[in-house]
Design a protein around this motif. Structure first.
Motif, PDB file in Angstrom:
ATOM      1  N   ASP A   2      -3.340 -15.242   8.372  1.00 37.32           N
ATOM      2  CA  ASP A   2      -4.452 -14.949   7.464  1.00 37.32           C
ATOM      3  C   ASP A   2      -4.856 -13.481   7.544  1.00 37.32           C
ATOM      4  OD1 ASP A   2      -4.418 -17.569   6.698  1.00 37.32           O
ATOM      5  OD2 ASP A   2      -6.219 -18.146   7.808  1.00 37.32           O
ATOM      6  N   GLY A  39      -2.502 -11.110   5.676  1.00 31.73           N
ATOM      7  CA  GLY A  39      -2.327 -11.257   4.236  1.00 31.73           C
ATOM      8  C   GLY A  39      -1.399 -12.376   3.829  1.00 31.73           C
ATOM      9  N   TYR A  40      -0.986 -13.208   4.790  1.00 33.79           N
ATOM     10  CA  TYR A  40      -0.115 -14.343   4.474  1.00 33.79           C
ATOM     11  C   TYR A  40      -0.929 -15.630   4.381  1.00 33.79           C
ATOM     12  CZ  TYR A  40       3.464 -10.998   5.899  1.00 33.79           C
ATOM     13  OH  TYR A  40       4.262  -9.883   6.006  1.00 33.79           O
ATOM     14  N   ASP A  41      -2.149 -15.497   3.891  1.00 38.75           N
ATOM     15  CA  ASP A  41      -3.028 -16.660   3.812  1.00 38.75           C
ATOM     16  C   ASP A  41      -2.503 -17.721   2.848  1.00 38.75           C
ATOM     17  OD1 ASP A  41      -3.560 -14.430   2.085  1.00 38.75           O
ATOM     18  OD2 ASP A  41      -5.229 -15.550   1.239  1.00 38.75           O
ATOM     19  N   VAL A  59       2.588  -6.254   7.637  1.00 33.48           N
ATOM     20  CA  VAL A  59       1.510  -6.891   6.885  1.00 33.48           C
ATOM     21  C   VAL A  59       1.957  -7.083   5.440  1.00 33.48           C
ATOM     22  CG1 VAL A  59      -0.300  -5.931   8.348  1.00 33.48           C
ATOM     23  CG2 VAL A  59       0.412  -4.677   6.317  1.00 33.48           C
ATOM     24  N   LYS A  60       1.359  -8.051   4.795  1.00 35.30           N
ATOM     25  CA  LYS A  60       1.719  -8.349   3.406  1.00 35.30           C
ATOM     26  C   LYS A  60       1.074  -7.328   2.479  1.00 35.30           C
ATOM     27  CE  LYS A  60       3.485 -11.017   0.166  1.00 35.30           C
ATOM     28  NZ  LYS A  60       4.929 -11.262   0.038  1.00 35.30           N
ATOM     29  N   ASN A  61       1.777  -6.980   1.422  1.00 33.78           N
ATOM     30  CA  ASN A  61       1.197  -6.117   0.396  1.00 33.78           C
ATOM     31  C   ASN A  61      -0.121  -6.717  -0.093  1.00 33.78           C
ATOM     32  OD1 ASN A  61       4.192  -6.304   0.381  1.00 33.78           O
ATOM     33  ND2 ASN A  61       4.024  -4.539  -0.950  1.00 33.78           N
ATOM     34  N   ILE A  62      -1.050  -5.841  -0.462  1.00 34.03           N
ATOM     35  CA  ILE A  62      -2.322  -6.328  -0.986  1.00 34.03           C
ATOM     36  C   ILE A  62      -2.090  -7.213  -2.198  1.00 34.03           C
ATOM     37  CG2 ILE A  62      -4.453  -5.632  -2.141  1.00 34.03           C
ATOM     38  CD1 ILE A  62      -4.570  -3.227  -0.373  1.00 34.03           C
ATOM     39  N   THR A 114      -9.377 -12.847  -5.656  1.00 33.98           N
ATOM     40  CA  THR A 114      -9.274 -11.908  -4.546  1.00 33.98           C
ATOM     41  C   THR A 114      -8.485 -10.684  -4.984  1.00 33.98           C
ATOM     42  OG1 THR A 114      -7.239 -12.938  -3.740  1.00 33.98           O
ATOM     43  CG2 THR A 114      -9.322 -13.802  -2.871  1.00 33.98           C
ATOM     44  N   ARG A 172      -5.691  -9.760  -4.194  1.00 30.25           N
ATOM     45  CA  ARG A 172      -4.288 -10.080  -4.464  1.00 30.25           C
ATOM     46  C   ARG A 172      -4.047 -10.343  -5.956  1.00 30.25           C
ATOM     47  NH1 ARG A 172      -0.403 -11.401  -1.213  1.00 30.25           N
ATOM     48  NH2 ARG A 172      -1.833 -11.718   0.522  1.00 30.25           N
ATOM     49  N   GLU A 199      -1.400  -1.577  -7.144  1.00 28.74           N
ATOM     50  CA  GLU A 199      -1.709  -1.592  -5.722  1.00 28.74           C
ATOM     51  C   GLU A 199      -2.156  -0.226  -5.219  1.00 28.74           C
ATOM     52  OE1 GLU A 199      -0.019  -3.241  -1.471  1.00 28.74           O
ATOM     53  OE2 GLU A 199       1.199  -3.456  -3.254  1.00 28.74           O
TER      54      GLU A 199
END
Length: 997
Positions: A260, A263-265, A425-428, A699, A701, A707
């Motif tokens: 989470d 960014g992989y929520d 981390v995952k891209n926004i 959100t 995302r 981005e």
């Protein structure tokens, strides 16, 4: 198409390697061999190891050619694909295809080897021989510089059964196996063909292929079963042993919190496997006992991190209910488990590692004392096996020659850093779709996805190369051929080209927009004096609106010799770019330079002139009128109470007053597009403002803003208020309904629903950025037909309206458009007015050798002097499908008489993993859609692919399927009616690539 792979005989593999190396200086499509630094050899299991890296048990160690390609590129530790009692057709029937998705973080739903266990052993032994040959013959390293590690599963009964037991014994001592004898005989019979590899070398190839094993167990395997397998391999087989450990040992709460935060929520997994798998409190005493046992036996023991991390399939990512996550998202979990176990055992527990290892973390992993390190996901991306050369070089000399423990503190820091590391981390925002809507052609498929993604198809690789060479004037000439606004687009372009850039699969896009601006800035003075109008052609055209679309239309018209007048209602041309976009985004000087191009060509610009009647304008003798009037009516959002301010009005006032406005201390911006981002940044700079809040019903995302725009807003301290829907403005507070996200659809966009809760946001001023509207009244007043949304009805190919000779372009055509879409519209209208093409494609430039030299090499923009060093020149050499195929089933073929290399698909090497589909820039899957070589007529009959089977190499007779029709063909017969290009391709395969047949 069959997903059953056919193993090549040893002789064919050797012919392939020797002929390809001799004729093309490549081995299974890998262009750069890795040369070993012998001073830095390591030792593990009492054997030498030249590099501590290699392919993980998986798609890259299933066939002999996979292992060969890995070795050539720099791998030296090979974790062979897992074998178990279920194998061959029985297992293949259980694996859903496609089974790999690796365009960002990785997923797969594959299991162990899809070959039969005997065939797997045969593949591994064939590879063992060929690596010994290559090491000496190609001067790649020592013949004892690499190691094979068998991976076995999934339970003790299966491992002790005849099938797997025979495999283990054969890999430990292969001299009596039929395949060992076959390989040795072929080499002895062909010994005179080698230059460096001798008969003595052949006789010296050891028959004890493996002395180590990795235990792979299924989720839920009891600890006593795992320990029993380890005991068996240690005591009965006397194998150095690794036990695979799963990040589920960390516990559900840690894994969920970490995903989470990073960014992989959206990644869905329950706590079932965490409860059902090996528990930490059981693992520690088990590992302690096994360490003691191995020491008593004089063997090495350790853990292999990681096994698998299962997540749910929620968006039809793969055709299964559950899939295994890997790559950049797995790294923080795997390395955290490594740190936890290392601390538990004070650095004395050996760790073999896999799980998100790549070029950007390999030095720190190995530097902590964790090796060997095996990889899969990074090799599945563009560049493929060639990535090993850079990885191997980065680990050179880092590890001590013999393992002496783990630096626990360094490992703990690596684990802590991983959670915020930009590489993990995952891209926004979700990754944009990299693929075009075009189907891949059978021939001549190389093209630059950046150019295809650009609405005006700019010749991007060409001007990037020229800029890198310092030829700024020439680069600007290439840009101006299709782009009338190099300064504006070099600063503000929405850069869909960069979203499509293949480099995104390496690390980040080539900075195309920035390179354009450099070319414009450094080439302007030399070029501006040469700008002139085309030879007058007698035509006269009016352009209404001096914004980007209007300036572009005037540019292309004047260049072709048209007399052009631009009518602009403001004091200066430039439109929203001049009067609305804040000065911190773009200065007037850049706008003026773009306008100077049309001024140099004699375009007449009538400012302070508002046109209301198109008919009156046409009556002045204009042959055509282009309306580039923008979308000038403000968008609104009605609240139950309170008033809002339109974003464009605010931005205009902000720019006119240099930020000196009275809007209070607390400002709320409603919206999630690029205009909302500009508004929030401008509000942050407005005099007296202390807090700026950006309210959006989803959100970050799911905001439509780019981005890079989001990141700039975050960096400037704008406070995001996500999942809020505005209701009313009362007493300095914006009252919002709280929202919640629902399940994502197939496109990756989550649904959103209201909750019963509310939240208040401090608000002295509320600015609404929800899109502008077309001036429908202008169109209807001028008898221009409009659709139900108030847009002018136009011919989509020409943008001509219902009034003959009247065109629309830019925002005024179909609503909000990007700047470069406005330029595209201008081109379409001008092309129709003149009845001819008005732009030309630049010649494809670059050398193949330079293209191949960049493949697999990761470099961020800050690591190079110019972006030309990073541009892959995809229109010269693409071959993504060749790079990413683990089995080497997509082959680049050089065809005499054809400028571009061709790609064919080899049916018998493919298991339909689907990886090439992810990276082909077309809306296609090369394993289904490229011209296919079949091994025999039966395989061809089992497939629907267009392709061919060679019936007689000498006579060049074939059976060919083309557009679904099967015919007999003599490939070199000029009278044969088969498409000429395909005949050339077939002849090239027979003549120059006969080892494939």
């Amino acid at each position: 198409m069959s997903d059953i792979m056919t193993c090549m005989p040893f002789g064919q593999l050797m012919e392939w390697v020797l002929q390809e190396k001799s004729g093309k200086d490549t081995v299974f499509g890998v262009h750069r061999p890795y040369t070993i630094n012998a001073d830095h050899n390591l030792t593990i299991f009492e054997r030498n190891l030249e590099t501590p890296v290699g392919p993980a048990a998986g798609p890259h160690t299933q066939l002999a050619q996979n292992i060969i390609a890995s070795y050539y590129a720099g791998a030296r530790f090979f974790e062979l694909k897992t074998v178990q009692k279920m194998d061959g057709a029985e297992l293949s029937a259980c694996v859903n295809k496609p089974c790999i998705l690796a365009d960002d973080e990785g997923y797969n739903c594959e299991w162990s080897t899809e070959l039969t266990v005997p065939d797997a052993m045969s593949e591994y032994i064939k590879a063992w021989f060929i690596l010994h040959v290559m090491a000496k013959e190609f001067n790649l390293g020592a013949q004892d510089g690499f190691q094979f590690n068998i991976s076995v599963g999934y339970d003790l009964e299966g491992i002790k059964g005849d099938k797997v037991n025979t495999f283990i014994d054969g890999m430990m001592e292969a001299k009596d196996t039929a395949v060992f004898q076959e390989c040795k005989k072929w080499l002895l019979d062909n010994a005179d063909r080698f230059h460096n590899f001798t008969r003595e070398d052949i006789e010296a190839i050891p028959s004890n292929v493996c002395n180590s094993a990795t235990i792979s167990t299924l989720h839920g395997c009891p600890p006593q079963e795992i320990e029993s397998i380890a005991n068996y391999l240690l005591t009965e087989k006397h194998l150095n042993t690794f036990v695979k450990c799963n990040p589920t040992l960390l516990g559900y709460d840690f894994a969920r919190k970490t995903m989470d935060e990073m960014g992989y929520d959206y990644m869905v997994f329950g706590d079932f496997h965490f409860r059902d798998d090996l528990q930490y409190e059981d693992a520690v005493p088990m590992l302690t006992r096994l360490m003691k046992l191995s020491e008593e036996l004089g063997l090495e023991f350790g853990v292999k991190i990681t096994n698998t991390f299962p997540v749910d399939v929620t968006r039809n990512e793969l055709p299964s209910e559950e899939m295994y996550m890997s790559g950049k998202s797995l790294f923080p979990l795997s390395i955290s488990l490594a740190a936890k176990l290392s601390e538990e055992f004070a650095g004395k527990l050996r760790i073999s590692y896999s799980g998100g290892a790549d070029y950007y973390n390999i030095d720190r992993i190995v530097g902590c004392g964790i090796w060997p390190v095996t990889m899969a996901t990074t090799l599945l991306k563009a560049g493929g096996y060639q990535r090993f050369s850079q990885v191997a070089a980065k680990t050179d000399g880092i590890a001590p020659k013999k393992w002496d423990g783990i630096d626990v503190d360094a490992l703990k820091k690596l684990a802590a850093d991983a959670i915020t590391d930009a590489h993990h981390v995952k891209n926004i925002k979700p990754i944009p779709n990299r693929k075009s809507t075009k189907e891949v052609p059978l021939l001549d498929c190389f093209y630059a996805p950046c150019a295809e993604g650009c609405p005006i198809h700019q010749d991007i690789p060409q001007y990037v190369a020229l800029t890198g060479e310092g030829k700024y004037k020439e680069a600007l000439e290439v840009i101006l051929e299709k782009n009338a606004l190099p300064f504006i687009t070099g600063t503000l372009c929405a850069h869909n080209c960069m979203n499509k850039c293949t480099r995104n699969f390496y690390e980040e896009s080539v900075n195309i927009r920035g390179t354009k601006l450099i070319a414009a800035q450094k080439g302007y003075e030399e070029l501006i004096g040469q700008i002139k109008a085309g030879e007058p052609n007698g035509k006269k055209v009016a352009v209404v609106g001096g914004g980007p679309a209007g300036i572009a239309a005037a540019y292309f018209l004047a260049r072709e010799g048209v007399a052009v007048t631009v009518f602009e209602k403001e004091k200066k041309a430039g439109g929203v770019i001049r009067y609305v976009i804040p000065g911190f985004r773009i200065g007037d000087d850049a706008i003026d330079k773009d306008i100077s191009f049309i001024e140099k060509m004699g375009v007449k610009i009538c400012t302070n002139t508002e046109i209301t009647s198109v008919a009156e304008l046409k009556a002045q003798g204009y042959d055509a009128v282009i309306l580039a009037i923008g979308a000038g009516k403000p968008g609104t959002l009605k609240l139950k109470k309170g008033e809002t301010v339109n974003a464009l009005k605010f931005l205009r006032d902000f720019k006119a007053n240099d930020g000196s406005l009275d809007i209070g201390k607390n400002v709320v911006v409603i919206g999630g597009g690029n205009t909302a981002m500009d508004t929030a940044r401008a509000a942050k700079r407005t005099k007296g403002v202390e807090h700026v809040y950006l309210v959006y019903r989803r959100t970050k995302r799911y905001m439509p803003a780019a981005e890079d725009e989001l990141l700039e807003v975050l960096e400037e301290g704008v406070e995001f208020k996500e999942l809020l829907s505005p209701v009313s403005l009362e007493n300095g507070r914006l009252i919002c309904q709280k929202m919640e996200l629902g399940q994502m659809d197939a496109s990756g966009r989550a649904g959103v629903t209201e909750t019963a809760d509310v939240e208040e946001v401090p608000a002295d001023t509320v600015i609404v950025a929800v899109g502008e509207k077309l001036d429908t009244d202008f169109y209807t007043a001028n008898q221009i037909a409009v659709d139900e949304r108030g847009r002018a009805k136009v011919n989509d190919k020409t943008l001509e309206t219902s009034v003959s000779g009247v065109y629309v372009a830019g925002d005024g055509a179909k609503g909000a458009a990007t700047i470069v879409e406005g330029i595209r519209d201008a081109q379409l209208a001008v092309k129709d007015i003149l009845g001819k093409e008005i732009t030309r494609d630049a010649a494809v430039t670059g050398k193949e050798a330079d293209c191949y030299a960049k493949k697999g090499i990761l470099k961020h923009s800050e690591e190079v002097k110019t972006e030309e060093e990073r541009c892959l020149t995809c229109n010269k050499v693409c071959e993504n499908c060749v790079d990413v195929c683990p089995n080497r089933a997509n082959i680049s073929v050089k065809v005499p008489g054809m400028a571009m290399n061709q790609v064919i698909h080899v049916d018998y090497m493919c298991n339909e993993c689907g990886n090439c589909k992810s990276f082909c820039p077309y809306a296609s899957a090369p394993y289904k859609d490229k011209f296919t070589l079949f091994a025999n007529e039966k395989d061809m009959a089992d497939s629907t692919n267009d392709g061919f089977v060679v019936l007689d190499k000498k006579a060049k007779t074939c059976k060919v399927r083309f557009v679904g029709q099967i015919t007999d063909c003599k490939a070199d017969d000029p009278a044969d009616k088969l498409y000429d290009g395909l005949k050339k391709l077939i002849c090239a395969v027979i003549d120059d690539y006969g080892y494939m047949i």
